[in-house]
Design an enzyme around this catalytic site. Structure first.
Site, PDB file in Angstrom:
ATOM      1  CG  ASN A  48      -1.889   1.096   1.274  1.00 31.79           C
ATOM      2  OD1 ASN A  48      -1.891   1.966   0.410  1.00 31.79           O
ATOM      3  ND2 ASN A  48      -2.739   1.103   2.286  1.00 31.79           N
ATOM      4  NE  ARG A  94      -6.490   0.792   0.112  1.00 35.56           N
ATOM      5  CZ  ARG A  94      -6.962   1.115   1.294  1.00 35.56           C
ATOM      6  NH1 ARG A  94      -6.293   0.836   2.372  1.00 35.56           N
ATOM      7  NH2 ARG A  94      -8.133   1.704   1.392  1.00 35.56           N
ATOM      8  CG  HIS A 119     -13.299   3.119   3.097  1.00 34.39           C
ATOM      9  ND1 HIS A 119     -14.086   4.100   3.643  1.00 34.39           N
ATOM     10  CD2 HIS A 119     -12.039   3.375   3.508  1.00 34.39           C
ATOM     11  CE1 HIS A 119     -13.335   4.925   4.363  1.00 34.39           C
ATOM     12  NE2 HIS A 119     -12.078   4.499   4.288  1.00 34.39           N
ATOM     13  N   GLY A 152     -11.088   7.575   8.291  1.00 33.44           N
ATOM     14  CA  GLY A 152     -11.997   7.869   7.181  1.00 33.44           C
ATOM     15  C   GLY A 152     -13.198   6.948   7.328  1.00 33.44           C
ATOM     16  NE  ARG A 179     -10.864  12.465   3.549  1.00 33.27           N
ATOM     17  CZ  ARG A 179     -10.591  11.157   3.577  1.00 33.27           C
ATOM     18  NH1 ARG A 179     -11.466  10.293   4.045  1.00 33.27           N
ATOM     19  NH2 ARG A 179      -9.436  10.725   3.115  1.00 33.27           N
ATOM     20  NE  ARG A 216      -7.372   5.595  19.928  1.00 34.14           N
ATOM     21  CZ  ARG A 216      -6.486   4.966  19.181  1.00 34.14           C
ATOM     22  NH1 ARG A 216      -6.026   3.795  19.575  1.00 34.14           N
ATOM     23  NH2 ARG A 216      -6.044   5.489  18.063  1.00 34.14           N
ATOM     24  CD  GLU A 220      -9.191  -1.633   4.092  1.00 32.30           C
ATOM     25  OE1 GLU A 220      -8.861  -1.321   5.249  1.00 32.30           O
ATOM     26  OE2 GLU A 220      -9.413  -0.804   3.207  1.00 32.30           O
TER      27      GLU A 220
HETATM   28  P1  ADP Z   1      -7.967   4.347   8.847  1.00 33.53           P
HETATM   29  O1  ADP Z   1      -7.657   3.017   8.216  1.00 33.53           O
HETATM   30  O2  ADP Z   1      -9.142   5.058   8.230  1.00 33.53           O
HETATM   31  O3  ADP Z   1      -6.787   5.238   9.087  1.00 33.53           O
HETATM   32  P2  ADP Z   1      -8.717   2.828  11.197  1.00 33.53           P
HETATM   33  O4  ADP Z   1      -9.807   1.977  10.666  1.00 33.53           O
HETATM   34  O5  ADP Z   1      -7.440   2.178  11.567  1.00 33.53           O
HETATM   35  O6  ADP Z   1      -8.483   4.078  10.274  1.00 33.53           O
HETATM   36  O7  ADP Z   1      -9.278   3.616  12.454  1.00 33.53           O
HETATM   37  C1  ADP Z   1      -8.474   4.518  13.152  1.00 33.53           C
HETATM   38  C2  ADP Z   1      -9.342   5.255  14.133  1.00 33.53           C
HETATM   39  O8  ADP Z   1      -9.997   4.325  14.996  1.00 33.53           O
HETATM   40  C3  ADP Z   1      -8.522   6.146  15.075  1.00 33.53           C
HETATM   41  O9  ADP Z   1      -8.363   7.431  14.537  1.00 33.53           O
HETATM   42  C4  ADP Z   1      -9.390   6.191  16.310  1.00 33.53           C
HETATM   43  O10 ADP Z   1     -10.256   7.309  16.202  1.00 33.53           O
HETATM   44  C5  ADP Z   1     -10.248   4.948  16.236  1.00 33.53           C
HETATM   45  N1  ADP Z   1      -9.963   4.002  17.329  1.00 33.53           N
HETATM   46  C6  ADP Z   1      -8.992   3.081  17.404  1.00 33.53           C
HETATM   47  N2  ADP Z   1      -9.061   2.407  18.580  1.00 33.53           N
HETATM   48  C7  ADP Z   1     -10.105   2.916  19.263  1.00 33.53           C
HETATM   49  C8  ADP Z   1     -10.693   2.667  20.542  1.00 33.53           C
HETATM   50  N3  ADP Z   1     -10.224   1.722  21.361  1.00 33.53           N
HETATM   51  N4  ADP Z   1     -11.768   3.399  20.885  1.00 33.53           N
HETATM   52  C9  ADP Z   1     -12.244   4.364  20.064  1.00 33.53           C
HETATM   53  N5  ADP Z   1     -11.739   4.643  18.859  1.00 33.53           N
HETATM   54  C10 ADP Z   1     -10.687   3.941  18.464  1.00 33.53           C
END
Ligand code: ADP
Length: 405
Positions: free
Chosen positions: A8, A92, A181, A216, A245, A289, A390
């Site tokens: 990726n 990807r 996605h 996202g 966003r 978080r 993914e």
């Molecule tokens: P992406 O692939 O879109 O970057 P992810 O699917 O890995 O994102 O999600 C990342 C987001 O998940 C983080 O920005 C955070 O907001 C949220 N996240 C991760 N762990 C937790 C948790 N334990 N509780 C709440 N939100 C969480």
């Protein structure tokens, strides 16, 4: 062991996973960061060994791939004896325009098509190409597969993908809903369909709404395993509000704000993509978080950002139930939806009229990021929490196209 390398590539980063597709197991993974910038860093995490990080110059994506291959085959910390055990590479790729509705073996035509789609994915497609070309140079003769984020949306009917702009916007400038996605929506909806078929439903009749809620976020309406609609549009900006966003807004806000503030097109783009969403509303963070912690401490804007997010996701679920003529399963996936039980509760509360009988206690107490059902066994509509995968999906696609040909 049949090894597939999944790549990726971003503009200055390259994430990789080496997967044994026979066992469907990750053997090693990591990331190269700051490619083309000073102090590039390679991180490496073998499944059965210690993580490792080293600063090493990487001027190009080809340099990065070479370093990845070196570490994977290293006598002491490596996981494979030589490069020839990597049978294929899956990439990807963000944008395939209207050309690709499925993964494809990469040849010159495919490279050209990815290049043609650069105006649609100006940040990602050039980076994806650098990743592919870097791999081709470092691994000559190894088959490569492109898995497009936009392929999933290609089954949408025209009334779902067209915008009500003058028709030339579509024919001349390719303005339409593509959706993103895709690999995640395809994987988790596929898992949900399997569960519904096991409960006695016919695959063609299954109606699933997938909620990929991470940094996202996007939702997808899925009938008989096919995408009927999805919330991201020409770009990933449309749909629900996200980490940074804004999601869908009144389009007239853009010229209004440009007029009032003097922002130019790049600045308004960054304003909507990088400074808005949870971060913009809360003023605290884009990370859910941090928003939860700030809400607990009484921060009202953090609480408002979370409420706005859940409200919009709930509205999309309602809209997609209308698209599908009802719903059999709702899937919660990605970082936020897999981990944050309160966000799931805030989204789903008030949607019971669709036919789900929620197990609220289990929702709060269930283990994180595992494949679960949070509705009661007798519920008419099922809500599943399914961790997305993914990379494994890309590895499966790659094996199927490159090795079974
Ligand atoms: P992406 O692939 O879109 O970057 P992810 O699917 O890995 O994102 O999600 C990342 C987001 O998940 C983080 O920005 C955070 O907001 C949220 N996240 C991760 N762990 C937790 C948790 N334990 N509780 C709440 N939100 C969480």
């Amino acid at each position: 062991m049949t090894n597939i390398l999944v790549i990726n590539a971003g503009s200055s980063s390259l994430k990789y996973q080496l997967i044994d597709i026979d066992q469907e197991q990750i053997i090693a993974k990591g990331i190269c960061e700051r490619i083309g910038i000073a102090k590039s860093v390679l991180s490496y995490k073998p499944a059965n060994g210690e993580s490792f990080e080293k600063e090493s110059p990487m001027k190009t994506h080809e340099d990065a791939i070479k370093l990845v291959l070196d570490v994977l085959t290293d006598k002491e910390i490596g996981v494979i004896s030589d490069m020839s055990s990597i049978r294929a590479v899956g990439h990807r790729v963000l944008h395939g325009g209207e050309k690709y509705s499925a993964p494809v073996l990469i040849d010159d035509h495919v490279l050209e098509a990815i290049e043609e789609c650069i105006p649609l994915g100006p940040l990602h497609n050039p980076a994806n190409l650098m990743g592919i070309r870097g791999c081709m140079a470092a691994m000559p003769g190894v088959p490569m597969v492109a898995v497009f984020d936009t392929a999933w949306g290609q089954t949408m009917p025209a009334e779902a993908y067209m915008y009500a702009l003058p028709y030339e916007a579509y024919t001349e400038y390719k303005v339409r809903r593509y959706g993103f996605h895709g690999t995640s929506h395809r994987y988790v909806s596929g898992q949900a369909v399997k569960k519904l078929v096991a409960l006695g439903m016919k695959k063609e009749e299954t109606r699933v709404i997938t909620c990929h809620l991470g940094n996202g976020s996007s939702l997808s309406a899925v009938k008989g395993g096919k995408c009927m609609d999805t919330s991201m549009g020409l770009t990933p900006l449309e749909g629900v509000p996200m980490g940074t966003r804004c999601g869908s807004i009144d389009p007239a806000i853009i010229p209004y704000l440009m007029g009032r503030t003097g922002m130019n097109t790049q600045e308004i783009d960054a304003y909507m993509n990088k400074k808005s969403g949870m971060l913009g509303v809360s003023g605290v963070s884009s990370d859910f978080r941090d928003l939860a912690a700030a809400t607990k401490q009484g921060n009202e804007r953090a609480a408002l950002a979370r409420k706005m997010f859940c409200y919009k996701v709930r509205q999309y679920i309602g809209a997609y139930a209308a698209t599908l003529g009802g719903v059999d399963a709702i899937v919660m996936t990605a970082g936020v939806a897999e981990n944050d039980a309160y966000i799931r509760e805030m989204i789903l509360q008030g949607l019971e009229y669709l036919g789900m009988d929620m197990d609220w206690e289990f929702n709060l107490s269930c283990p994180r990021a595992t494949d679960l059902e949070i509705t009661k066994p007798t519920s008419k509509v099922h809500v599943y929490v399914i961790p997305t995968d993914e990379e494994m999906t890309i590895a499966r696609d790659t094996a199927e196209l490159a090795l079974n040909a």
